[in-house]
Scaffold this active site. Structure first.
Site, short mmCIF file in Angstrom:
data_model
loop_
_atom_site.label_atom_id
_atom_site.label_comp_id
_atom_site.label_asym_id
_atom_site.label_seq_id
_atom_site.Cartn_x
_atom_site.Cartn_y
_atom_site.Cartn_z
N HIS A 171 0.98 -1.17 -0.14
CA HIS A 171 0.38 -0.34 -0.24
C HIS A 171 0.71 1.57 0.20
O HIS A 171 0.29 2.21 -0.23
CB HIS A 171 -1.00 -0.18 1.14
N ASP A 385 3.96 9.61 -0.87
CA ASP A 385 2.72 9.29 -0.34
C ASP A 385 2.41 7.52 -1.42
O ASP A 385 2.45 7.91 -2.16
CB ASP A 385 1.69 9.91 0.24
O1 F6P Z 1 -1.06 3.13 4.33
C1 F6P Z 1 -0.58 2.77 4.89
C2 F6P Z 1 -0.53 1.47 6.59
O2 F6P Z 1 -0.69 0.65 6.62
C3 F6P Z 1 -2.32 1.80 6.05
O3 F6P Z 1 -3.32 0.71 5.88
C4 F6P Z 1 -2.97 2.31 7.81
O4 F6P Z 1 -4.24 2.79 7.27
C5 F6P Z 1 -2.57 3.63 7.76
O5 F6P Z 1 -1.43 3.09 7.17
C6 F6P Z 1 -1.99 3.34 9.35
O6 F6P Z 1 -1.91 2.08 9.38
P1 F6P Z 1 -0.99 1.65 11.57
O7 F6P Z 1 -2.01 2.51 12.41
O8 F6P Z 1 -1.59 0.09 11.28
O9 F6P Z 1 0.01 1.63 11.45
#
Ligand code: F6P
Length: 482
Positions: A171, A385
């Site tokens: 992602h 990003d």
């Molecule tokens: O963008 C990567 C990501 O892992 C998303 O999947 C998630 O919504 C965001 O970052 C926040 O992730 P976390 O709170 O699990 O660290």
């Protein structure tokens, strides 16, 4: 792809998602009993419809350390919680995932930290996720592993269960080889990913970076998107492919909310609460140093200093949702951003109006859509990003087609939303000019740009994303035939 629960065993599934987090948050019901509620957030929003349509299982952490929870069902989803101890959270999640990989993969905006104990824990926890998935996977099941926290899982699955169809989706960005090469244990990470039949990236440039790393650092032969993988004895094992599959949003859900009278009334109320400024500018981000929040606030502050914008006429609403609050660089960022906001508001606020309404909260999606609707301009100024779903949600919510999107060229969304005002957020003067241009944009031009971007978002929603990825995963004719 239609997936059904396997008849082979009552506890095996033909379609399994493996992600760091389960798509639920704990809450308390009216009677005071603990219960689970579907959580908001990019990944969950993206995969929930796929899970529901496929009656699948989701393996992930439930969010609380030191707690073992039995598998349970939520809606049409079977959820398998993976326990994490305090030490796992500290070394696997906050450490290797978010203080090593996250900054490394985001252009070293802050310096990555390398600790061998973090790596050891990352490997151990990845094995735990892989074990949980193999235990419930039906023969020939499809397993879709998500994101940078779990890059070793594809190879672990392939060794344990060569029958599985293994997908991986990254992602976040994948860095250029010159940056990735810094990573101790880089070979193991590449080998982990190459366990997947299909590795999906947000942008073609991410896939190209990965393919270059594989060629340079592992010596595998790469033909187009295909990597011919060899074992240590030099024998071919399989072909793994790296492709761009830009993620999107649940477009219809945002459109439906934007049409809801309740959300529309809330949007009007927000404008009144802000003192009816002529122009509302909006920023919506996790409080993360990759998002360029300080850059945007600085640019807005200078526009006020110079009199190009004024308080009462313009107001910046900045939602900064709390994130990774125990990681040092996030603590520093919070101090920096809040210091900036305090200084600018102190200098420019009047008794009746504020320059920047800063909100260090998370909000339900209904409130977010109301904010999108009331925002005349949205500022997405990420320094790096993977995609940025806020940009896409904003576009989807503009039923009246007159909002203006200012979008960083360093966000994956810039590949699809070419009719935004594209900016380099490091160039503060360029950013300031873009903000003024957005504020002053004639309605006809704003409408024309928004109409083109909406057409894209309407046709390329998250269901299309997952279908396209899964179709590509299935169609690989050369699997295990190298
Ligand atoms: O963008 C990567 C990501 O892992 C998303 O999947 C998630 O919504 C965001 O970052 C926040 O992730 P976390 O709170 O699990 O660290």
């Amino acid at each position: 792809m239609t997936q059904t629960k396997s008849t082979h065993s009552p506890h095996s599934y033909d379609f399994i998602v493996v992600a760091n987090r389960l798509p639920v948050d704990r809450s308390v019901d009216a009677e005071g009993n603990p219960t689970w509620k579907r959580s908001p957030g990019g990944l969950v929003t993206a995969l929930a419809p796929v899970m529901e349509n496929n009656d699948g299982a989701w393996v992930g952490w439930h969010g609380a350390p030191n707690e073992k929870i039995k598998p349970f069902d939520e809606g049409n989803m079977h959820l398998v919680p993976v326990p994490l101890s305090d030490e796992d959270v500290e070394m696997y999640y906050e450490g290797f995932s978010n203080a090593t990989l996250w900054p490394l993969y985001h252009d070293v905006i802050v310096s990555p930290e390398y600790h061998r104990t973090w790596w050891d824990r990352y490997s151990l926890v990845n094995q735990r996720f892989a074990d949980a998935a193999t235990k419930i996977a039906a023969p020939n099941a499809t397993v879709w592993v998500q994101d940078y926290q779990l890059q070793l899982v594809p190879a672990l699955l392939r060794v344990a269960r060569p029958d599985l169809h293994i997908g991986f989706f990254n992602h976040i960005p994948f860095p250029p080889a010159e940056i990735f090469a810094q990573l101790p244990r880089r070979a193991q990470i590449l080998d982990g990913l190459l366990g997947a039949d299909l590795i999906g990236f947000q942008r073609q440039s991410d896939a190209n970076n990965f393919l270059r790393c594989v060629r340079r650092l592992r010596g595998h032969s790469v033909r187009g998107s295909a990597v011919h993988v060899y074992d240590d004895a030099g024998l071919p094992t399989h072909i793994s492919r790296a492709e761009a599959h830009p993620i999107s949003i649940d477009t219809q859900r945002i459109i439906d909310l934007a049409k809801s009278p309740k959300v529309q009334a809330r949007a009007e109320e927000i404008r009144r609460e802000l003192g009816n400024p002529e122009t509302i500018l909006l920023g919506v981000d996790r409080l993360d140093y990759t998002k360029g929040i300080a850059h945007r606030i600085k640019a807005f502050g200078e526009l006020l200093d110079e009199g190009r914008l004024s308080v009462g006429q313009a107001c910046l609403v900045q939602v900064a949702s709390p994130s990774r609050e125990r990681v040092g660089s996030y603590l520093n960022l919070r101090e920096e951003v809040e210091g900036l906001v305090g200084r600018i508001n102190g200098e420019h606020d009047t008794l009746s109006h504020t320059a920047i309404r800063y909100l260090h909260h998370s909000y339900p999606v209904e409130e977010m859509v109301a904010l999108y609707m009331v925002a005349d301009v949205i500022l997405v100024t990420a320094l790096r990003d993977g995609m940025n779903l806020v940009a896409k949600e904003y576009v989807a919510s503009q039923e009246d087609q007159i909002g203006v999107l200012v979008l960083s060229e360093f966000a994956g969304a810039a590949d699809q939303l070419r009719h935004a005002i594209l900016i380099n957020p490091h160039d503060i003067d360029d950013l300031k000019d873009a903000i003024v241009r957005a504020v002053e944009m004639p309605e006809a031009e704003a409408t024309r740009r928004m109409r083109i971007m909406r057409r894209h978002i309407l046709s390329q929603d998250v269901t299309r994303w997952s279908e396209t990825f899964l179709r590509s995963l299935k169609k690989d004719p050369t699997r295990n035939e190298a």
